[in-house]
Design an enzyme around this catalytic site. Sequence first.
Site, mmCIF file in Angstrom:
data_model
loop_
_atom_site.group_PDB
_atom_site.id
_atom_site.type_symbol
_atom_site.label_atom_id
_atom_site.label_comp_id
_atom_site.label_asym_id
_atom_site.label_seq_id
_atom_site.Cartn_x
_atom_site.Cartn_y
_atom_site.Cartn_z
ATOM 1 N N HIS A 201 11.038 -53.755 39.942
ATOM 2 C CA HIS A 201 12.042 -53.112 39.174
ATOM 3 C C HIS A 201 13.300 -54.177 38.991
ATOM 4 O O HIS A 201 14.243 -53.526 37.990
ATOM 5 C CB HIS A 201 12.667 -51.931 40.061
ATOM 6 C CG HIS A 201 13.582 -52.582 41.304
ATOM 7 N ND1 HIS A 201 12.930 -53.101 42.382
ATOM 8 C CD2 HIS A 201 14.708 -52.756 41.211
ATOM 9 C CE1 HIS A 201 13.953 -53.490 43.300
ATOM 10 N NE2 HIS A 201 15.126 -53.236 42.643
HETATM 11 C C1 UD1 Z 1 19.616 -50.555 41.675
HETATM 12 C C2 UD1 Z 1 20.332 -52.047 42.479
HETATM 13 C C3 UD1 Z 1 19.109 -52.848 42.991
HETATM 14 C C4 UD1 Z 1 18.136 -52.165 43.727
HETATM 15 C C5 UD1 Z 1 17.861 -50.926 43.217
HETATM 16 C C6 UD1 Z 1 16.731 -50.226 44.244
HETATM 17 C C7 UD1 Z 1 22.296 -52.788 41.135
HETATM 18 C C8 UD1 Z 1 22.759 -53.615 40.323
HETATM 19 N N1 UD1 Z 1 20.874 -52.613 41.399
HETATM 20 O O1 UD1 Z 1 18.765 -50.979 40.797
HETATM 21 O O2 UD1 Z 1 19.767 -54.128 43.482
HETATM 22 O O3 UD1 Z 1 17.211 -53.045 44.280
HETATM 23 O O4 UD1 Z 1 18.653 -50.091 43.062
HETATM 24 O O5 UD1 Z 1 16.292 -49.243 43.317
HETATM 25 O O6 UD1 Z 1 23.027 -51.960 41.765
HETATM 26 N N2 UD1 Z 1 17.186 -43.837 37.694
HETATM 27 C C9 UD1 Z 1 16.476 -42.657 38.059
HETATM 28 N N3 UD1 Z 1 16.894 -42.013 39.124
HETATM 29 C C10 UD1 Z 1 17.755 -42.466 39.866
HETATM 30 C C11 UD1 Z 1 18.233 -43.709 39.795
HETATM 31 C C12 UD1 Z 1 17.975 -44.475 38.692
HETATM 32 O O7 UD1 Z 1 15.721 -42.171 37.124
HETATM 33 O O8 UD1 Z 1 17.822 -41.673 40.929
HETATM 34 C C13 UD1 Z 1 16.890 -44.707 36.546
HETATM 35 C C14 UD1 Z 1 17.939 -44.314 35.391
HETATM 36 O O9 UD1 Z 1 17.311 -44.600 34.165
HETATM 37 C C15 UD1 Z 1 18.607 -45.879 35.615
HETATM 38 C C16 UD1 Z 1 17.558 -46.857 36.115
HETATM 39 O O10 UD1 Z 1 16.839 -46.052 36.731
HETATM 40 O O11 UD1 Z 1 19.078 -45.986 34.492
HETATM 41 C C17 UD1 Z 1 18.167 -47.940 36.783
HETATM 42 O O12 UD1 Z 1 19.195 -47.578 37.933
HETATM 43 P P1 UD1 Z 1 20.323 -48.403 38.534
HETATM 44 O O13 UD1 Z 1 21.143 -47.698 39.450
HETATM 45 O O14 UD1 Z 1 21.165 -48.890 37.197
HETATM 46 O O15 UD1 Z 1 19.622 -49.647 39.068
HETATM 47 P P2 UD1 Z 1 18.351 -49.833 39.728
HETATM 48 O O16 UD1 Z 1 17.609 -50.740 38.597
HETATM 49 O O17 UD1 Z 1 17.813 -48.802 40.487
#
Ligand code: UD1
Length: 356
Positions: A201
Site C-alpha cells: 500500500h
Molecule cells: C496510512 C498510513 C500508513 C499506514 C497505512 C495502513 C499515513 C501517512 N499513512 O496509509 O503509514 O501504513 O495507513 O493502512 O498516515 N481508504 C478507505 N477506507 C479507509 C481508509 C482509507 O477506502 O477506511 C482509502 C481512501 O481512498 C484513502 C486511501 O485509502 O484516500 C488512503 O488512506 P490514507 O489514510 O490517506 O492513507 P493509507 O494509505 O491508508
Amino acid sequence: MHILHVVGARPNFMKVAPVLNALKEQENVLQTLVHTGQHYDINMSDVFFEQLAIQAPDVNLEVGSGTPAKQTAEIMMRLEPVLVERQPDIVLVYGDVNSTVATALVCAKLGVQIGHVEAGLRSFDRTMPEEINRLVTDQLADVLFTPSEDGNENLRREGIPAEKVFLVGNVMIDSLVRLLPSAQKTIVKDLPDRYALVTLHRPSNVDDSAALKGILESLLEVNRELTVVFPTHPRTRQRIVDFGLNTGQLRLLEPCSYVDFLGLQSRATVVITDSGGIQEETTYLGLPCLTVRENTERPITISMGTNVLVGRDRGRLRTQLSLVLEGKAKRGTIPPLWDGQTGKRIADILAGRSPR
Ligand code: UD1
C-alpha cells in the site's frame, strides 16, 4: 492523572490496545480515547476495535480521507477544542501516520505534554510521508518510547535528551502474543498448504502505474510457483482499477481483520510486503519476509530478524523466493524486549511521572 490517547489509522489500533489495558491496572489514571477517523471503513477500523477489545472512542473526529495536508489540517482543527475542553496531563500518540503528527503539532502549540509510542524509527528517506511524520513527532515529544536500540541511537543523534527516551520494546508484539492463539484457530476456505501472503500500500509502490504494474507482474511470476494470497488495501485496489492493471490468477481478498490476517500470516510460506509492522510480525513469528522497499525504518528486522529487502527488483525477489522454496530462507531471532510486556513497561513509566 488524565491520559488521552489519539489513534486514527489501522496500524495504530494494535499499538494502543496493550497500553490502554496496562494503564487500567494503574491507580488514579483516567483515560480518554480519541479516534481521528483517518481510517473509517468497518474492515479498516471497527473490526480491530472489536477483536482487540478496545473501548469505543470517547470522541470521533470523523476526518476521513484527503490529501496529506487536508487530512492533517482537519485533524488539527477538530482536535484542538477537544484538548482545550478535556485538559489531559499527557497525550499519547502512536507510530507514524498522519493522525500522529497532526496530534503532536496541536499538543505542542497548546503546551500539552506528548508521549510518542514507537519513537526513533528512521528510514532516512524523506520522500516517505511516514518519515516526515516520525521526524516531526519525535522533535515535539516529551516522552519517547522506543522499540529497539537503533531508535535510541537515532534520537541521540538528533539531539533528543536521553532522559526523555525509554527503550520499552515493541508494543505491537503485545497484541500479537495475546491474539496468536485465536488466530491459529481461524480457517480460510480453499487455501493451499503453501502460499505467499502479500500486502502492498506504500504510495511509492502503488501510486505510480509503472511501479505497480511491475510489482503485479513479479507477483504473477511468483504465483506460478506458489499461490499468491493478497488482502488488498483500499488505496491499492483503487489504483489497480484506475490504471486498468491485470491481476490474473492472484487471489485478491478484502482487507482482513487483525485475527484473520495473523492467522494467514502464521501459516504462510513467505510474506511479501511493503508494510512496516508486518516486517516486525514476521520477525517475531520467524517467517521469511521479503520487503518490496529499498530501505526500512526497522533495521533490526534485518540485523536480527527474517527480513530481506528486495526492492522492486524482480531478480532479487526471484532469488530470495527460490531460497525460501529450497528451505534456505534467512533465519532470525526475536529482538530484546519484544516479549508481550511492552504495554506494561509504558504504563509503569507513565504512572511514575508526576502530573503537570
Ligand atoms: C496510512 C498510513 C500508513 C499506514 C497505512 C495502513 C499515513 C501517512 N499513512 O496509509 O503509514 O501504513 O495507513 O493502512 O498516515 N481508504 C478507505 N477506507 C479507509 C481508509 C482509507 O477506502 O477506511 C482509502 C481512501 O481512498 C484513502 C486511501 O485509502 O484516500 C488512503 O488512506 P490514507 O489514510 O490517506 O492513507 P493509507 O494509505 O491508508
